[in-house]
Scaffold this motif. Structure first.
Motif, short mmCIF file in Angstrom:
data_model
loop_
_atom_site.label_atom_id
_atom_site.label_comp_id
_atom_site.label_asym_id
_atom_site.label_seq_id
_atom_site.Cartn_x
_atom_site.Cartn_y
_atom_site.Cartn_z
N GLN A 7 81.06 -37.00 26.89
CA GLN A 7 80.40 -35.86 26.76
C GLN A 7 80.44 -35.43 25.08
O GLN A 7 81.16 -34.90 24.57
N PRO A 8 79.34 -36.25 24.36
CA PRO A 8 79.50 -35.84 23.18
C PRO A 8 78.93 -34.78 22.47
O PRO A 8 78.83 -34.31 21.35
N VAL A 9 78.46 -33.85 23.40
CA VAL A 9 78.06 -32.34 23.09
C VAL A 9 78.95 -31.50 23.54
O VAL A 9 79.11 -31.48 24.79
N ILE A 10 79.72 -30.86 22.67
CA ILE A 10 80.60 -29.80 23.18
C ILE A 10 80.40 -28.53 22.87
O ILE A 10 79.97 -28.25 21.59
N ASP A 11 80.33 -27.46 23.63
CA ASP A 11 80.01 -26.08 23.24
C ASP A 11 78.59 -26.07 22.62
O ASP A 11 78.39 -25.30 21.75
N GLY A 12 77.92 -26.96 23.01
CA GLY A 12 76.42 -27.11 22.45
C GLY A 12 76.11 -27.79 21.27
O GLY A 12 75.30 -27.96 20.59
N LYS A 13 77.35 -28.31 20.77
CA LYS A 13 77.12 -28.99 19.31
C LYS A 13 77.73 -30.57 19.56
O LYS A 13 78.64 -30.86 20.02
N GLN A 14 76.67 -31.30 18.88
CA GLN A 14 77.11 -32.85 18.93
C GLN A 14 78.38 -33.27 17.92
O GLN A 14 78.55 -32.72 16.94
#
Length: 220
Positions: free
Chosen positions: A147-154
């Motif tokens: 899951q490299p995108v957390i809270d919409g940020k890479q």
């Protein structure tokens, strides 16, 4: 980076090793997966082949042979194991990129066992003087690869090394793994990077991030 680059991942069945292996299996690489537990290794290989039937991956039980065949070697092992592994691959790692992902954590995860004037990566460079050591993948948790995108940020992943071409090559691996590479500077910057992950671990324990967290530099 040349096509069909061969990458040996030593310690492939660990949490970080398996996460890196799965992520890089999506790239145009020949992966040589190495671990002492062959049962776990075959299971990992099966997972990779199931999710990506065209993946070029092979299970190997000899660190030295895999490193001899590889263009790039990833040491996905704890800091305490790096010296032993380095001794096994010393003769075959000459002139090759060796990636250090280790963080020299103490047993209570509240400090580093290295002195402030060095780092795990710099210690590895001393053990492998004829190799090009690059620090990478140490500021991310295993869960970040899935899951490299957390809270919409890479999630950012920092890369440090003294050889600019080698650093650029490793930055391409970071991109393939789904993370955003940020070149931090020379290998000496790995001291900061290892302390950054120590801080992230401590924050994760304090605020219950559940091992899914990452660094992000925001700028205009």
């Amino acid at each position: 980076m040349q096509t069909n680059t061969t990458i040996a991942i030593i310690g492939a069945t660990g949490s970080m090793g398996s996460a890196i292996s799965k992520s890089l299996s999506n790239g145009n690489f020949n992966l040589l997966l190495c671990a002492s537990d062959q049962t776990k290794l075959q299971s990992l290989l099966g997972e990779i082949k199931t999710s990506n039937p065209s993946a070029q991956a092979e299970a190997m039980d000899c660190f030295k042979e895999a490193s001899w065949e590889a263009d790039i070697i990833i040491l996905a092992v704890p800091y305490q194991a790096e010296k032993e592994v380095a001794g096994k691959i010393l003769e075959v790692a000459n002139q090759k990129i060796v990636i250090s992902i280790a963080n020299p954590l103490n047993v209570t995860y509240d400090g580093l066992v290295t002195s402030p004037d060095t780092s795990a990566a710099e210690e590895l460079q001393k053990l492998l003087p004829n190799s090009t050591i690059v620090k990478a993948f140490n500021t991310t948790f295993a869960a970040d690869f899935a899951q490299p995108v957390i809270d919409g940020k890479q999630v950012d992943a920092f890369v440090a090394g003294d050889d600019a071409e080698a650093v650029d090559t490793v930055a391409e691996l970071v991109t393939t793994a789904g993370l955003n590479p940020i070149i931090a500077g020379s290998l000496k910057e790995s001291r900061t990077l290892e302390n950054m992950q120590l801080l992230l671990i401590k924050l994760g324990i304090k605020y219950n991030y559940n091992w899914l967290a990452g660094w992000k530099i925001l700028h205009n």
